[in-house]
Design an enzyme around this catalytic site. Structure first.
Site, mmCIF file in Angstrom:
data_model
loop_
_atom_site.group_PDB
_atom_site.id
_atom_site.type_symbol
_atom_site.label_atom_id
_atom_site.label_comp_id
_atom_site.label_asym_id
_atom_site.label_seq_id
_atom_site.Cartn_x
_atom_site.Cartn_y
_atom_site.Cartn_z
ATOM 1 N N SER A 143 5.847 3.186 7.847
ATOM 2 C CA SER A 143 5.203 1.914 8.188
ATOM 3 C C SER A 143 6.109 0.946 8.934
ATOM 4 O O SER A 143 5.625 0.133 9.702
ATOM 5 C CB SER A 143 4.663 1.257 6.915
ATOM 6 O OG SER A 143 5.672 1.146 5.940
ATOM 7 N N HIS A 166 -1.275 4.741 8.047
ATOM 8 C CA HIS A 166 -1.143 4.411 9.470
ATOM 9 C C HIS A 166 -1.617 5.544 10.377
ATOM 10 O O HIS A 166 -1.333 5.537 11.573
ATOM 11 C CB HIS A 166 0.306 4.047 9.793
ATOM 12 C CG HIS A 166 0.800 2.894 8.987
ATOM 13 N ND1 HIS A 166 0.560 1.584 9.330
ATOM 14 C CD2 HIS A 166 1.456 2.851 7.799
ATOM 15 C CE1 HIS A 166 1.075 0.789 8.420
ATOM 16 N NE2 HIS A 166 1.630 1.534 7.468
ATOM 17 N N LYS A 176 -6.155 -0.975 7.661
ATOM 18 C CA LYS A 176 -5.410 -0.907 8.922
ATOM 19 C C LYS A 176 -6.376 -0.534 10.054
ATOM 20 O O LYS A 176 -7.209 -1.341 10.420
ATOM 21 C CB LYS A 176 -4.219 0.014 8.745
ATOM 22 C CG LYS A 176 -3.169 -0.756 7.929
ATOM 23 C CD LYS A 176 -2.240 0.012 7.086
ATOM 24 C CE LYS A 176 -1.398 -0.972 6.275
ATOM 25 N NZ LYS A 176 -0.843 -0.397 5.064
#
Ligand SMILES: *Cc1c(COP(=O)(O)O)cnc(C)c1O
Length: 396
Positions: A181, A209, A241
């Protein structure tokens, strides 16, 4: 108490690790990169909204329609009375999208990771993690009561040495971020799968992610690396995200999901997500599949940023993802460059220890499909004006 706490806070300030929030909001939901920061209009390069979906019209409509139908709060945990049709339909859509028999929705990614560990390992077991894993995986490993060790970042040989050393552990869980990250680099999933299989360990990955943004159809890191689902028995991803909403899931076999429902304390003892958030996430899964131009556009922005930054002589991290950190080293340097950018109405938060290792404070620049090529050029020319002279390579 206050005197003791004030002294501790003053120490944080002295080493430049004091954290302050800024109040920010999109200027309009459909353009999430144009924000106000403490009232000042800015162009943001620090959110995880990689596809620009947080204000997408269809996703907003799904959210509003579900709030009209179900109300706002879910009223209870999933096992009491909080498990609505919106949650159930989302789990079915996730299982199908990710390509696994079952998926289970958690209220946050942090809780999903604590839940995995609390359900699967305890005293007498062993957890091995990449040193740079997200805090929630590290905390989960530590809190599980299992023997806990970290291996050097991306070092599969170091992992294999640990696996080979005969211990008395009943079972071993190997746990990694797919995309790291704060660094944007990626774990070698195929070799991790082979190593864990060879040693009879269980492999779990956190694709916070990756989901939505990686792979030709947005199915995440396994699709991007052409690794089969069978090779990675425990898959976790978050919705906050690239999917632009909130929450998380674990996907895997029937037995895995049933065990999480029995034993994951952060699943059992917490209120279910608002059903409207589940409905919005389901709409986001559809948009992810229908609007593949978002991934293509993002890739071209990443290439544009890296080419421009290289021309400016900036030292880039080995990252091909939307996370493009600029390593500065000292806390003060990261804060100063961040402040200089903000003076030019560009917002990139400084990331400092303990989020990253000591001496590796950085600007964590993130790109989004909501950016335009000229937005990227504006960032580059601001970085040129400031001159990040102290920018250094990431060394391990
Ligand atoms: C953001 C993040 C989480 C936490 O997810 P939340 O839903 O925000 O709690 C977990 N793992 C990784 C790798 C993350 O980046």
């Amino acid at each position: 108490m206050d005197a003791v706490l004030r002294a501790e806070l003053a120490e944080l300030e002295a080493v430049r690790r004091y954290r302050r929030r800024r109040v920010s909001a999109p200027q309009a939901p459909s353009s999430p990169t144009h924000v106000t920061v403490d009232g000042t209009p800015c162009l943001a390069f620090c959110s995880n909204d990689y596809l620009g979906l947080s204000g997408h019209a269809q996703i907003r409509q799904a959210f509003v329609a579900a709030a009209e139908r179900y109300g706002v709060g879910s009223g209870a945990s999933h096992l009491v009375s909080g498990h609505s049709p919106a949650h159930h339909e989302l789990e079915e859509a996730l299982a199908e999208f990710i390509g696994r028999p079952r998926a289970l929705v958690f209220s946050t990614g942090y809780m999903a990771n604590l839940g995995i560990a609390s359900a699967l390992v305890s005293r007498g077991d062993r957890v091995l993690e990449d040193r740079l894993n997200h805090a929630s995986l590290l905390d989960a490993g530590l809190a599980s009561g299992a023997e806990f060790a970290r291996y050097a970042h991306l070092d599969t040989a170091a992992l294999e040495r640990r696996l080979a050393s005969t211990g008395s552990a009943r079972r071993t869980l190997v746990w990694t971020d797919t995309v790291f990250s704060m660094d944007g680099d990626v774990a070698p999933l195929e070799s991790l799968a082979a190593i864990t299989a060879r040693h009879g360990a269980w492999l779990a990955v956190d694709d916070a992610h990756g989901i939505g943004v990686l792979g030709a159809t947005g199915r995440g890191s396994l699709e991007a690396q052409a690794v089969s689902n069978d090779a990675v028995p425990i898959y976790m991803a978050t919705f906050g995200k690239a999917l632009g909403t909130f929450g998380a899931c674990v996907a895997g076999s029937e037995a895995l999901i049933e065990m999480l429902i029995q034993r994951a304390r952060t699943y059992i003892y917490t209120t279910a997500l608002p059903p409207a958030v589940a409905a919005a996430t389901r709409a986001a899964l559809r948009v992810v599949q229908e609007e593949s131009w978002r991934r293509e556009h993002l890739c071209s922005l990443i290439a544009r940023f890296r080419a421009g930054a290289a021309q400016l002589g900036l030292t880039l991290a080995p990252s091909a993802t939307a996370i493009q950190p600029l390593l500065l080293g000292a806390e003060a340097d990261a804060l100063n460059v961040s402040a200089a950018l903000l003076a030019q109405r560009i917002w990139v938060t400084a990331i400092r220890p303990p989020t990253v290792p000591v001496g590796s404070s950085r600007l964590r620049i993130t790109l989004s499909a909501a950016h335009t090529p000229s937005d990227v050029d504006r960032l580059l020319s601001a970085l040129e004006t400031i001159g990040c002279g102290s920018n250094k390579p990431i060394t391990r």
